[in-house]
Design a protein around this motif. Structure first.
Motif, PDB file in Angstrom:
ATOM      1  N   GLN A   6     -19.859  67.818  10.807  1.00 27.39           N
ATOM      2  CA  GLN A   6     -19.348  69.157  10.550  1.00 27.39           C
ATOM      3  C   GLN A   6     -20.155  70.167  11.354  1.00 27.39           C
ATOM      4  O   GLN A   6     -21.255  69.878  11.828  1.00 27.39           O
ATOM      5  N   VAL A   7     -19.606  71.372  11.488  1.00 25.14           N
ATOM      6  CA  VAL A   7     -20.352  72.459  12.110  1.00 25.14           C
ATOM      7  C   VAL A   7     -21.313  73.025  11.073  1.00 25.14           C
ATOM      8  O   VAL A   7     -20.903  73.363   9.954  1.00 25.14           O
ATOM      9  N   ALA A  54     -23.576  74.675  15.209  1.00 22.79           N
ATOM     10  CA  ALA A  54     -23.372  73.509  16.064  1.00 22.79           C
ATOM     11  C   ALA A  54     -22.871  72.337  15.239  1.00 22.79           C
ATOM     12  O   ALA A  54     -23.143  72.228  14.041  1.00 22.79           O
ATOM     13  N   PHE A  55     -22.137  71.462  15.888  1.00 15.51           N
ATOM     14  CA  PHE A  55     -21.629  70.224  15.286  1.00 15.51           C
ATOM     15  C   PHE A  55     -22.761  69.196  15.293  1.00 15.51           C
ATOM     16  O   PHE A  55     -23.376  68.939  16.334  1.00 15.51           O
ATOM     17  N   LYS A  69     -20.265  72.032  21.863  1.00 11.40           N
ATOM     18  CA  LYS A  69     -18.961  71.737  22.440  1.00 11.40           C
ATOM     19  C   LYS A  69     -17.913  71.725  21.336  1.00 11.40           C
ATOM     20  O   LYS A  69     -18.234  71.528  20.168  1.00 11.40           O
ATOM     21  N   ASP A  70     -16.674  71.929  21.720  1.00 11.40           N
ATOM     22  CA  ASP A  70     -15.577  71.924  20.750  1.00 11.40           C
ATOM     23  C   ASP A  70     -15.191  70.475  20.442  1.00 11.40           C
ATOM     24  O   ASP A  70     -14.581  69.801  21.268  1.00 11.40           O
ATOM     25  N   PHE A  93     -12.544  55.897  21.490  1.00 12.49           N
ATOM     26  CA  PHE A  93     -11.726  57.095  21.624  1.00 12.49           C
ATOM     27  C   PHE A  93     -12.565  58.267  22.129  1.00 12.49           C
ATOM     28  O   PHE A  93     -13.720  58.439  21.743  1.00 12.49           O
ATOM     29  N   ASP A  94     -11.950  59.077  22.971  1.00  7.68           N
ATOM     30  CA  ASP A  94     -12.596  60.292  23.477  1.00  7.68           C
ATOM     31  C   ASP A  94     -12.583  61.352  22.378  1.00  7.68           C
ATOM     32  O   ASP A  94     -11.528  61.734  21.881  1.00  7.68           O
ATOM     33  N   TRP A  95     -13.786  61.820  22.014  1.00  8.40           N
ATOM     34  CA  TRP A  95     -13.879  62.901  21.019  1.00  8.40           C
ATOM     35  C   TRP A  95     -14.832  63.995  21.469  1.00  8.40           C
ATOM     36  O   TRP A  95     -15.320  64.782  20.666  1.00  8.40           O
ATOM     37  N   GLY A  96     -15.075  64.060  22.778  1.00  7.60           N
ATOM     38  CA  GLY A  96     -15.848  65.161  23.339  1.00  7.60           C
ATOM     39  C   GLY A  96     -17.326  64.931  23.437  1.00  7.60           C
ATOM     40  O   GLY A  96     -18.048  65.768  23.999  1.00  7.60           O
ATOM     41  N   LEU A  97     -17.840  63.797  22.908  1.00  9.83           N
ATOM     42  CA  LEU A  97     -19.253  63.488  22.988  1.00  9.83           C
ATOM     43  C   LEU A  97     -19.498  62.437  24.078  1.00  9.83           C
ATOM     44  O   LEU A  97     -18.573  61.777  24.548  1.00  9.83           O
ATOM     45  N   GLU A  98     -20.772  62.313  24.463  1.00 14.78           N
ATOM     46  CA  GLU A  98     -21.112  61.398  25.558  1.00 14.78           C
ATOM     47  C   GLU A  98     -20.707  59.965  25.224  1.00 14.78           C
ATOM     48  O   GLU A  98     -20.176  59.241  26.064  1.00 14.78           O
ATOM     49  N   ARG A  99     -20.963  59.535  23.980  1.00 16.48           N
ATOM     50  CA  ARG A  99     -20.571  58.200  23.551  1.00 16.48           C
ATOM     51  C   ARG A  99     -19.252  58.296  22.796  1.00 16.48           C
ATOM     52  O   ARG A  99     -19.113  59.066  21.847  1.00 16.48           O
TER      53      ARG A  99
END
Length: 284
Positions: A6-7, A54-55, A69-70, A93-99
């Motif tokens: 969560q943020v 931040a998340f 990042k969003d 799955f792509d979720w905006g993080l490096e991994r």
């Protein structure tokens, strides 16, 4: 401790050459573990004592990391994500993080195909210090309801297509079905839209519709048509001969619903009909 997935409201406790050490500023105090925000994930420069949002997620070693990042998905929520890889033990799955986010085989509703998108539910595996995805969405949704009523407007996310129609998440709490026979526009997995409770069956299961139904619905649509006519000088080129796409673009209803509504207006002598346009009947 911060709320994972969560943020969070966080405070800078130390500036480092490659990022920031953060502390959690919420009410939970059972852990003094810090959070690390890399410079590459910060949307601004910060100084010690400054607060930010931040998340928070688990890094590869299980420590708390943060990003500004969003991130399209949160823990205990649903989102449409794209599959980037597939292995013997799961899909990524792509979720905006490096991994990328892992959806283990045991959590998959059906085999995943790289490049396609699926609605995923995000879980916090706190014991193992990682977050995982799941596409067996029925585990997190009630199939029956005693809270909803027929005709009620609901928020839905389309999550699966069957031979009968499209399964939907309703208000992030229930599951229901939009029958293909009731559809008047194309749908795809991941679509988010407003629907209406068409029927609650004897077993409590929920059928949905993309438009209101019944006399009250026809009355509401007729009022909308009259208001549109007034706004356009008492004339409209959208008639019962118009295409379903043209009618939907203007009123977001099926051609059948539109024809029933203008039929009611015609019988009530409020409009005149011809092949190319409809006009308001002027009161004498």
């Amino acid at each position: 401790m911060p709320i994972i997935g969560q943020v969070n409201d966080l405070m800078v406790t130390d500036e480092l050459p490659f990022g920031y050490t953060l502390s959690y500023s919420g009410t939970q105090t059972d852990s003094n573990e810090s959070v690390f925000l890399p410079l590459s994930d910060a949307n601004s420069q910060f100084v010690e004592g400054q607060t930010l949002q931040a998340f928070v997620y688990y890094s590869q070693d299980g420590s708390f990391h943060a990003t500004q990042k969003d991130i399209p998905i949160k823990v205990n929520d649903f989102a449409l994500l794209t599959c980037t890889g597939e292995t013997d033990f799961g899909a990524f799955f792509d979720w905006g993080l490096e991994r990328d986010l892992l959806v283990p085989k045991s959590m998959q509703h059906k085999p995943m195909d790289i490049g396609l998108s699926y609605v995923v539910y995000l879980l916090d595996d706190a014991n193992n210090r990682k977050m995982i995805g799941c596409t067996k969405l029925y585990r997190f949704l009630d199939e029956t309801t005693d809270d909803l009523s027929v005709g009620e407007a609901v928020s839905v996310i389309v999550f699966d297509e069957t031979s009968l129609g499209f399964k939907c998440i309703i208000n992030k709490q229930y599951q229901g079905l939009l029958f293909k026979s009731d559809l008047f526009k194309r749908l795809a997995v991941g679509d988010q839209l407003t629907a209406f409770v068409k029927q609650i069956r004897e077993d409590g299961k929920i059928d949905l519709s993309l438009q209101k139904e019944g006399k009250e619905a026809r009355k509401d649509l007729a009022t909308e048509i009259m208001e549109d006519l007034v706004a356009h000088g008492g004339i409209s080129t959208v008639t019962d001969k118009s295409s379903a796409d043209e009618i939907f673009a203007r009123y977001h209803v099926s051609k059948g619903a539109y024809k029933r509504a203008i039929g009611t207006l015609y019988k009530d002598k409020k409009i005149l009909l011809n092949k190319t346009h409809i006009t308001i009947v002027e009161n004498k």
